[in-house]
Write an enzyme that holds these catalytic residues in place. Structure first.
Site, PDB file in Angstrom:
ATOM      1  N   HIS A 140       0.804  -1.231   0.000  1.00  0.00           N
ATOM      2  CA  HIS A 140       0.000   0.000   0.000  1.00  0.00           C
ATOM      3  C   HIS A 140       0.838   1.282   0.000  1.00  0.00           C
ATOM      4  O   HIS A 140       0.549   2.232   0.734  1.00  0.00           O
ATOM      5  CB  HIS A 140      -0.943   0.005   1.201  1.00  0.00           C
ATOM      6  CG  HIS A 140      -2.024  -1.041   1.118  1.00  0.00           C
ATOM      7  ND1 HIS A 140      -2.474  -1.569  -0.061  1.00  0.00           N
ATOM      8  CD2 HIS A 140      -2.752  -1.654   2.096  1.00  0.00           C
ATOM      9  CE1 HIS A 140      -3.428  -2.450   0.177  1.00  0.00           C
ATOM     10  NE2 HIS A 140      -3.623  -2.537   1.468  1.00  0.00           N
ATOM     11  N   HIS A 214      -9.580   2.207   0.374  1.00  0.00           N
ATOM     12  CA  HIS A 214      -9.513   1.141   1.380  1.00  0.00           C
ATOM     13  C   HIS A 214     -10.568   1.276   2.478  1.00  0.00           C
ATOM     14  O   HIS A 214     -10.253   1.081   3.665  1.00  0.00           O
ATOM     15  CB  HIS A 214      -8.103   1.123   1.977  1.00  0.00           C
ATOM     16  CG  HIS A 214      -7.650  -0.215   2.466  1.00  0.00           C
ATOM     17  ND1 HIS A 214      -8.237  -0.873   3.526  1.00  0.00           N
ATOM     18  CD2 HIS A 214      -6.657  -1.023   2.045  1.00  0.00           C
ATOM     19  CE1 HIS A 214      -7.616  -2.016   3.738  1.00  0.00           C
ATOM     20  NE2 HIS A 214      -6.649  -2.136   2.844  1.00  0.00           N
ATOM     21  N   GLU A 350     -11.372  -3.703  -2.698  1.00  0.00           N
ATOM     22  CA  GLU A 350     -10.421  -2.735  -3.244  1.00  0.00           C
ATOM     23  C   GLU A 350     -10.242  -3.000  -4.737  1.00  0.00           C
ATOM     24  O   GLU A 350      -9.652  -4.009  -5.125  1.00  0.00           O
ATOM     25  CB  GLU A 350      -9.075  -2.890  -2.526  1.00  0.00           C
ATOM     26  CG  GLU A 350      -9.162  -2.761  -1.026  1.00  0.00           C
ATOM     27  CD  GLU A 350      -8.006  -3.479  -0.310  1.00  0.00           C
ATOM     28  OE1 GLU A 350      -6.847  -3.189  -0.631  1.00  0.00           O
ATOM     29  OE2 GLU A 350      -8.275  -4.318   0.548  1.00  0.00           O
TER      30      GLU A 350
END
Ligand code: GLA
Length: 386
Positions: A140, A214, A350
């Site tokens: 991420h 997210h 996601e």
């Protein structure tokens, strides 16, 4: 006499409309509101910069609160089947809690959503080394991803939506990535009860990009775990992973596995099966290869919560969808309104390119060249089933 008058009016109104003395914005009333957008200071970062909260409301009363720190969706109020608006995303009551490294609650993720093995990749003959933050892998966006940046923000309004346009210039070398990346992400709350997220980015050197969002959803208004939510994912295949949740590189059929969500299935019905993929993810933490993709937003998933009647449809332009069932939530975080977030208290869907694509030549490319435009659109659309 003057002071009691409003109480009487409220009482009479409640008898008349049968909704109690609730404030108007707790009730879903299609087409009955004027769209609203307002902003206020949400908090101050340790370096003195102010974080702004944007409050959006559409013409039906649905509401979204977004802050420009991390582009975080702090709250999202959608109707249940009785028309009561309730918050369906996990999050915190104050900025302070968002600064203590929460697991990406509601945040924008960049430059790369999901994992890149060992934080390394080669692009056009040059090797790059990224910050590693997840068991020796890059996850991420690294140690200070887009979820931890203060974005520039401006409110926007169109004929059928209110929104916020967020902008961030990620400099060449940020977390190890090449190229200055000029990013724009627009959140729109439409009168079709959609939260629409539009991403754009430009670079001045060849680079890799994979932006996503997210939020942890819980359509029970975050009252219990998410195991009774019924999920459909339009994917015949998924990308199986190793122990570090790095894709093996193959696309495998979901058929006959607990990852088959082609028919609506409660999330909890197979989550603890003795299946090597579920054991590796401690539940669902997998990228699904979406069917029927042509780059324009198309349906990817549908979620239904039987007690409240809420449904959420996910549409995206992306080829993949990471379904994460909140396996790392363990009761140590207390969120909005004092709710303790227990195991599997939220789920994430996601929309993205596949994990580790920079190292997997057979996966759809995440390379962006100067002169090309990175574009992705994802829509979370809400409704109720009677
Ligand atoms: C993701 C990952 C998970 C986990 C969460 C955050 O979506 O796939 O493995 O790291 O973020 O806790």
């Amino acid at each position: 006499m003057k002071r009691t008058a409003p109480v009487y009016v409220c009482f009479l109104l409640s008898l008349f409309i049968g909704t109690g003395c609730r404030k108007a914005h707790d009730t879903y009333r299609p087409g009955k509101y004027a769209m609203e957008i307002s902003q206020k200071t949400y908090g101050t970062l340790p370096d003195g910069r102010h974080v702004i909260l944007f409050h959006l409301m559409n013409a039906n009363g649905m509401q979204a609160d977004i802050i420009n720190y991390g582009g975080i969706l702090v709250s999202l109020k959608t109707p249940n089947r009785k028309g009561h608006l309730g918050d369906v995303v996990l999050g915190f009551d104050d900025l302070e809690s968002y600064l203590h490294d929460p697991p990406y609650f509601g945040a924008l993720i960049g430059r790369y959503g999901n994992r890149i093995a060992r934080g390394r990749f080669t692009l056009e003959g040059k090797e790059y080394s990224l910050a590693v933050n997840n068991n020796g892998h890059h996850l991420h966006g690294g140690l200070k991803g887009f979820d931890k940046q203060l974005w520039n923000a401006e409110p926007i309004q169109t004929d059928n939506a209110v929104g916020v346009k967020l902008s961030l210039l990620s400099p060449h070398g940020d977390e190890g990535y090449p190229g200055n990346l000029d990013c724009h992400v627009t959140y729109l709350l439409t009168n079709e009860d959609e939260l629409r997220i539009v991403y754009r980015a430009l670079t001045d050197r060849p680079t890799v990009v994979n932006l996503t969002h997210h939020s942890y959803f819980n359509l029970t208004e975050c009252q219990r775990d998410i195991l009774d939510h019924e999920l459909t994912i339009g994917a015949d295949r998924y990308t199986p992973v190793d122990e570090g949740l790095i894709p093996l590189g193959t696309l495998e059929s979901v058929s006959g596995t607990p990852l088959d969500f082609r028919e609506s299935t409660p999330i909890g019905s197979r989550i603890d099966n003795d299946d090597i993929q579920l054991l590796r993810g401690r539940g669902y933490d997998h990228n699904f290869v979406l069917n029927n993709r042509d780059g324009s937003p198309a349906q990817a998933a549908l979620v239904y919560e039987p007690q409240t009647g809420r449904t959420m449809e996910v549409l995206t332009s992306e080829p993949g969808l990471q379904f994460y069932s909140g396996n790392f939530l363990d009761g140590t975080l207390t969120g909005k309104n004092g709710i303790v977030y227990g195991h599997r208290w939220g789920f994430c869907l996601e929309a993205q390119h596949f994990p580790d694509s920079p190292n997997q030549p057979a996966f759809p490319s995440v390379v962006l060249h100067p002169g090309e435009k990175y574009a992705q659109t994802t829509v979370y659309r809400f409704s109720v089933m009677k």
